[in-house]
Design an enzyme around this catalytic site. Structure first.
Site, PDB file in Angstrom:
ATOM      1  N   ASP A   9      -7.951 -26.847  86.406  1.00  0.00           N
ATOM      2  CA  ASP A   9      -6.966 -27.751  87.021  1.00  0.00           C
ATOM      3  C   ASP A   9      -6.265 -27.190  88.270  1.00  0.00           C
ATOM      4  O   ASP A   9      -5.033 -27.271  88.382  1.00  0.00           O
ATOM      5  CB  ASP A   9      -5.905 -28.174  85.984  1.00  0.00           C
ATOM      6  CG  ASP A   9      -6.509 -28.948  84.817  1.00  0.00           C
ATOM      7  OD1 ASP A   9      -7.733 -29.094  84.763  1.00  0.00           O
ATOM      8  OD2 ASP A   9      -5.731 -29.399  83.951  1.00  0.00           O
ATOM      9  N   LYS A 110     -10.960 -34.751  82.685  1.00  0.00           N
ATOM     10  CA  LYS A 110     -10.348 -34.895  81.356  1.00  0.00           C
ATOM     11  C   LYS A 110      -9.092 -35.736  81.478  1.00  0.00           C
ATOM     12  O   LYS A 110      -8.547 -35.883  82.588  1.00  0.00           O
ATOM     13  CB  LYS A 110     -10.036 -33.533  80.753  1.00  0.00           C
ATOM     14  CG  LYS A 110      -9.041 -32.738  81.575  1.00  0.00           C
ATOM     15  CD  LYS A 110      -8.983 -31.316  81.083  1.00  0.00           C
ATOM     16  CE  LYS A 110      -7.952 -30.519  81.832  1.00  0.00           C
ATOM     17  NZ  LYS A 110      -6.582 -31.043  81.752  1.00  0.00           N
ATOM     18  N   CYS A 155      -2.957 -26.312  79.852  1.00  0.00           N
ATOM     19  CA  CYS A 155      -4.410 -26.500  79.958  1.00  0.00           C
ATOM     20  C   CYS A 155      -5.189 -25.194  79.869  1.00  0.00           C
ATOM     21  O   CYS A 155      -6.259 -25.154  79.268  1.00  0.00           O
ATOM     22  CB  CYS A 155      -4.736 -27.307  81.195  1.00  0.00           C
ATOM     23  SG  CYS A 155      -4.140 -29.005  80.988  1.00  0.00           S
TER      24      CYS A 155
HETATM   25  C1  VGL Z   1      -1.473 -30.008  82.498  1.00  0.00           C
HETATM   26  C2  VGL Z   1       0.462 -30.970  81.767  1.00  0.00           C
HETATM   27  C3  VGL Z   1      -0.103 -32.216  81.864  1.00  0.00           C
HETATM   28  C4  VGL Z   1      -2.198 -28.742  82.853  1.00  0.00           C
HETATM   29  C5  VGL Z   1      -2.056 -31.237  82.601  1.00  0.00           C
HETATM   30  O1  VGL Z   1      -3.166 -28.797  83.648  1.00  0.00           O
HETATM   31  O2  VGL Z   1      -1.808 -27.680  82.332  1.00  0.00           O
HETATM   32  N1  VGL Z   1      -0.219 -29.870  82.066  1.00  0.00           N
HETATM   33  N2  VGL Z   1      -1.370 -32.338  82.285  1.00  0.00           N
END
Ligand code: VGL
Ligand code: ZN
Length: 211
Positions: A9, A110, A155
């Protein structure tokens, strides 16, 4: 033994100026680019995950008239309500512009199902659906992962725990990760949990010196 670098991410919304900006999130991009070069030179695969929500995603505080960073429940699970982030095809959802994206062999989305959140790059939070990541890694006979990215306490943590459960050897590059830290110790605790479950933690310098 085949190995892959897994970049979690590394998206604009988790970096400075983004909707769910993680403190110092941007500083992970240099680490990622160094590891990309290191891995490319050794024939390792390079994969990335991308948080990829519909605009009405159920993890968004806006869908529940709730305050961001407070707690509720989604899909029968405890859920932190987040600011709207990583909306499909928005600039915030794009991988960081300074990331050497051309080197990435495959990207896995995702969080597309509005009813459930998906922190791990392998499964949704209820472990009901798989992304394509595990099948791709198995197809390429990959058994060892180098993991880094955003965010440490969400994540990255759940990706690492699922990878261990699936039987991968997991190395985490700690200075390539940054956390949300709703509670100040969340990232430190996440690293302790990852290590306790079998991941090996390295700084980038440690990794390069020992491999
Ligand atoms: C994430 C919160 C919400 C992450 C993704 O990538 O850690 N955290 N969505
Ligand atoms: Zn998300």
């Amino acid at each position: 033994m085949n190995r892959a670098l897994l970049l979690v991410d590394l998206q604009n919304d988790f970096c400075a100026g983004g909707a769910l900006a993680v403190p110092e999130g941007d500083s992970t991009v240099d680490v990622a680019n160094t590891l990309i070069d290191w891995c490319k030179a050794r024939g390792d695969a390079i994969v990335a995950s991308q948080d990829w929500h519909p605009a009405n995603h159920g993890s968004f505080a806006s869908q529940h008239n709730a305050e961001p960073y407070t707690q509720g429940e989604l899909d029968g699970l405890p859920q932190t309500w987040w600011p709207d982030h990583c909306v499909q095809n928005s600039e915030g959802a794009e991988l960081h512009p300074l990331l050497k994206q051309k080197a990435v062999d495959a990207v896995f989305h995702k969080g597309e199902n509005p009813q459930t959140d998906s922190y791990s790059a392998f499964f949704d939070n209820g472990h009901r659906h798989k992304t394509g990541l595990d099948v791709w890694l198995r197809h390429h006979e990959i058994t060892e992962l180098i993991v880094m990215g955003l965010a440490t306490d969400y994540c990255v943590k759940f990706t690492v725990l699922d990878a261990l459960q699936l039987g991968y050897t997991v190395n985490v590059i700690t200075d390539g990760c940054r956390g949300v830290n709703i509670q100040p110790q969340d990232s430190a605790q996440a690293f302790m949990t990852m290590a306790a479950e079998g991941a090996t933690l390295y700084t980038l310098a440690d990794w390069q010196e020992t491999h």
